[in-house]
Motif scaffolding. Structure first.
Motif, PDB file in Angstrom:
ATOM      1  N   PRO A 264      39.307  45.233  26.858  1.00  0.00           N
ATOM      2  CA  PRO A 264      39.370  44.618  28.189  1.00  0.00           C
ATOM      3  C   PRO A 264      38.814  43.200  28.160  1.00  0.00           C
ATOM      4  O   PRO A 264      37.911  42.902  27.408  1.00  0.00           O
ATOM      5  CB  PRO A 264      38.464  45.540  29.012  1.00  0.00           C
TER       6      PRO A 264
ATOM      7  N   CYS B  20      42.490  45.589  31.844  1.00  0.00           N
ATOM      8  CA  CYS B  20      42.040  46.747  31.064  1.00  0.00           C
ATOM      9  C   CYS B  20      43.215  47.686  30.780  1.00  0.00           C
ATOM     10  O   CYS B  20      44.309  47.532  31.335  1.00  0.00           O
ATOM     11  CB  CYS B  20      40.936  47.499  31.800  1.00  0.00           C
TER      12      CYS B  20
ATOM     13  N   GLU C  51      40.962  51.998  34.557  1.00  0.00           N
ATOM     14  CA  GLU C  51      40.674  51.061  35.645  1.00  0.00           C
ATOM     15  C   GLU C  51      39.587  51.561  36.605  1.00  0.00           C
ATOM     16  O   GLU C  51      38.786  50.778  37.123  1.00  0.00           O
ATOM     17  CB  GLU C  51      41.955  50.721  36.427  1.00  0.00           C
TER      18      GLU C  51
ATOM     19  N   TRP D 243      36.161  50.847  35.227  1.00  0.00           N
ATOM     20  CA  TRP D 243      35.797  49.443  35.406  1.00  0.00           C
ATOM     21  C   TRP D 243      35.600  49.097  36.878  1.00  0.00           C
ATOM     22  O   TRP D 243      34.771  48.237  37.212  1.00  0.00           O
ATOM     23  CB  TRP D 243      36.856  48.543  34.766  1.00  0.00           C
TER      24      TRP D 243
ATOM     25  N   TYR E 221      32.166  50.040  37.514  1.00  0.00           N
ATOM     26  CA  TYR E 221      31.271  49.100  36.820  1.00  0.00           C
ATOM     27  C   TYR E 221      31.105  47.824  37.632  1.00  0.00           C
ATOM     28  O   TYR E 221      29.980  47.337  37.838  1.00  0.00           O
ATOM     29  CB  TYR E 221      31.833  48.766  35.433  1.00  0.00           C
ATOM     30  N   TRP E 222      32.229  47.265  38.097  1.00  0.00           N
ATOM     31  CA  TRP E 222      32.150  45.998  38.813  1.00  0.00           C
ATOM     32  C   TRP E 222      31.548  46.165  40.199  1.00  0.00           C
ATOM     33  O   TRP E 222      30.912  45.235  40.713  1.00  0.00           O
ATOM     34  CB  TRP E 222      33.513  45.314  38.848  1.00  0.00           C
TER      35      TRP E 222
END
Length: 512
Positions: free
Chosen positions: A238, A273, A278, A281, A284-285
């Motif tokens: 990614p 990614c 997805e 992530w 995560y974000w």
């Protein structure tokens, strides 16, 4: 003091102290367009620096670009903006004013929330430490009544926005007895859709021009450059592409100062990614971006996530980070899982293959994308709103901007006690030493007390007073903005005392 009055004071303060001016002010301004003054641009640049370094410096797999504002018109056809970038608008026949129908209804929902919070606050004050808020919310008849109306309106509004059902949006406004704030009447027109993109023409001859658009978002500049960046940077998934830039929307109902403007600035990062990863992530974000906000120390309780109930056609998950403004919790940042929609659309419309060859699986596929998008102007406003403070002191009062120290426009002001006897020269010598490390100003006019107040009003964290003793022992008085505490320190220690506290690095260290 009513929050509406507080907000008016903040707007006035921004103009008086060089943060934000109405655009074309000497010509009575231009609606929903603003210029950033000498202090505002410094604060804004510090916000951008904090964001940029948190993305590009702290992540080895994120790089930056700066795409052009003008793009090929087919870009906006592919992205869906030409056909679907609309707002539902409604007019009041008596005031001749135009409003966004969704904003009118959202404001009505917020009024129910405010009524509930007032009941809770009143009970908390009455019962003190014995107050059980959870039980009160679950059992109080007035709270339950407001909550029932609020939930019913919210469900109806959410359903109407799915289409959107324009007739239903108008009916909700009528059923809720929502009146025009100017005329006080309910003489509404039907709800209509209005495209938000500005258009212009490219070409030197009137009969040989092409219609193009001012970009309504910065994301598409990243998507159309995906292949360029991936190949030239030899990027492996990614990876992310970050960008800060201007965008333009023909907001018919621009309001709340710089919160909603026709010309604004975005900080966006698109994180590409492998399909199927997805949501990992996305989470995560969400976590990382909330931590970025909280590191500023503006109160964790002033932030919340608001998950989207109606997803955009390109998304499979979306949430907003909202901040408590004087006019309620409002979105400052969006985090969206955009799937492979954008790259697939541009592949389709351009005829160019936009695939990623995965050397580990020996297959080609279109990457998925997770977006983080934050408005610079909204972030600026949230910082100003949280920082503005009126304090009563023993000998009067003061207005102070308790800005996060690394974001302050001026980090240190050096003030000669009197404008003679060699003190201005010594003060300038100190400024010349410090200005290479952080923004340092000198000010000699007016009494020292007035100068302190002026620096408080622009949010300067540290003031250094140069007096007669400075010439004897090379010490100065260091004053702290928030506590007004003063201490005597050697001149050669000023940099070490101040630098770490006011550097962007001090914020970045909280993120790792």
């Amino acid at each position: 003091m009513a929050q509406e009055d507080v907000f008016k004071k903040i707007v006035s303060h921004c103009k008086e102290y060089g943060f934000v001016f109405p655009s074309s002010d000497i010509y009575d301004g231009l609606a929903a367009v603003y210029d950033y003054g000498q202090n505002g641009v410094e604060l804004k640049n510090n916000i951008k620096e904090y964001w940029w370094k948190s993305m590009v410096l702290l992540h080895s797999n994120i790089v930056g670009i700066d795409a052009a504002i003008f793009m090929h018109p087919t870009v906006w056809k592919a992205s869906g903006h030409v056909d679907a970038f609309n707002d539902p608008l409604i007019d009041n026949r008596d005031s001749k004013k135009r409003y966004r129908a969704d904003n009118l209804i959202e404001d009505q929902i917020a009024k129910y929330d405010e009524k509930i919070e007032k009941e809770v606050a009143k009970a908390a004050k009455k019962f003190g430490d014995a107050f059980d808020e959870k039980k009160f919310r679950e059992t109080n008849p007035r709270v339950l009544e407001h909550q029932k109306k609020r939930d019913a309106l919210h469900a109806r509004y959410t359903a109407a926005m799915q289409g959107p059902d324009l007739a239903e949006l108008k009916q909700i406004i009528l059923d809720e007895n929502i009146v025009d704030p100017i005329s006080g009447t309910k003489n509404w027109t039907d709800v209509r859709q209005f495209n938000l993109m500005f258009s212009t023409e490219v070409g030197s001859l009137s009969d040989a021009t092409n219609k193009i658009y001012l970009r309504p978002e910065t994301a598409q500049g990243i998507f159309v450059n995906y292949l360029n960046v991936q190949k030239t940077g030899r990027m492996k998934l990614p990876f992310g592409i970050a960008q800060i830039g201007k965008a333009f929307r023909n907001e018919i109902v621009a309001r709340q100062f710089v919160f909603r403007m026709r010309e604004f600035e975005q900080m966006e990062m698109q994180f590409f990614c492998k399909p199927g990863t997805e949501m990992q992530w996305f989470e995560y974000w969400k976590k990382h971006r909330l931590a970025w906000h909280e590191a500023l120390g503006m109160g964790d309780e002033n932030y919340r996530f608001h998950d989207h109930e109606k997803l955009a056609h390109y998304a499979n998950a979306a949430t907003d980070i909202e901040f408590r403004m004087p006019f309620g919790f409002k979105e400052v940042e969006g985090i969206h899982s955009r799937t492979d929609y954008d790259l697939s659309q541009h592949e389709k419309f351009s005829g160019h293959q936009i695939k990623y060859f995965d050397p580990e699986t020996n297959e080609s596929y279109t990457p998925y994308d997770v977006e983080t998008s934050i408005g610079v102007d909204r972030m600026f406003l949230s910082v100003m709103c949280h920082s503005y403070t009126e304090e009563q002191l023993e000998n009067g009062s003061r207005v102070v901007l308790r800005l996060p120290e690394p974001l302050a426009p001026v980090k240190c002001a050096v003030l000669p006690l009197v404008n003679k006897d060699g003190l201005p020269e010594k003060a300038q010598e100190i400024v010349n030493d410090l200005k290479f490390h952080f923004n340092t100003h000198i000010e000699a006019k007016d009494s020292i007390g007035k100068r302190y107040r002026r620096q408080d009003a622009i949010g300067t964290p540290f003031c250094v007073t140069v007096d007669g003793d400075t010439l004897k022992d090379n010490t100065v008085t260091l004053r702290y903005r928030d506590t007004m505490k003063q201490e005597r320190v050697p001149v050669d220690q000023l940099r070490s005392i101040i630098e770490d506290r006011v550097s962007i690095t001090s914020l970045l260290k909280k993120l790792i």
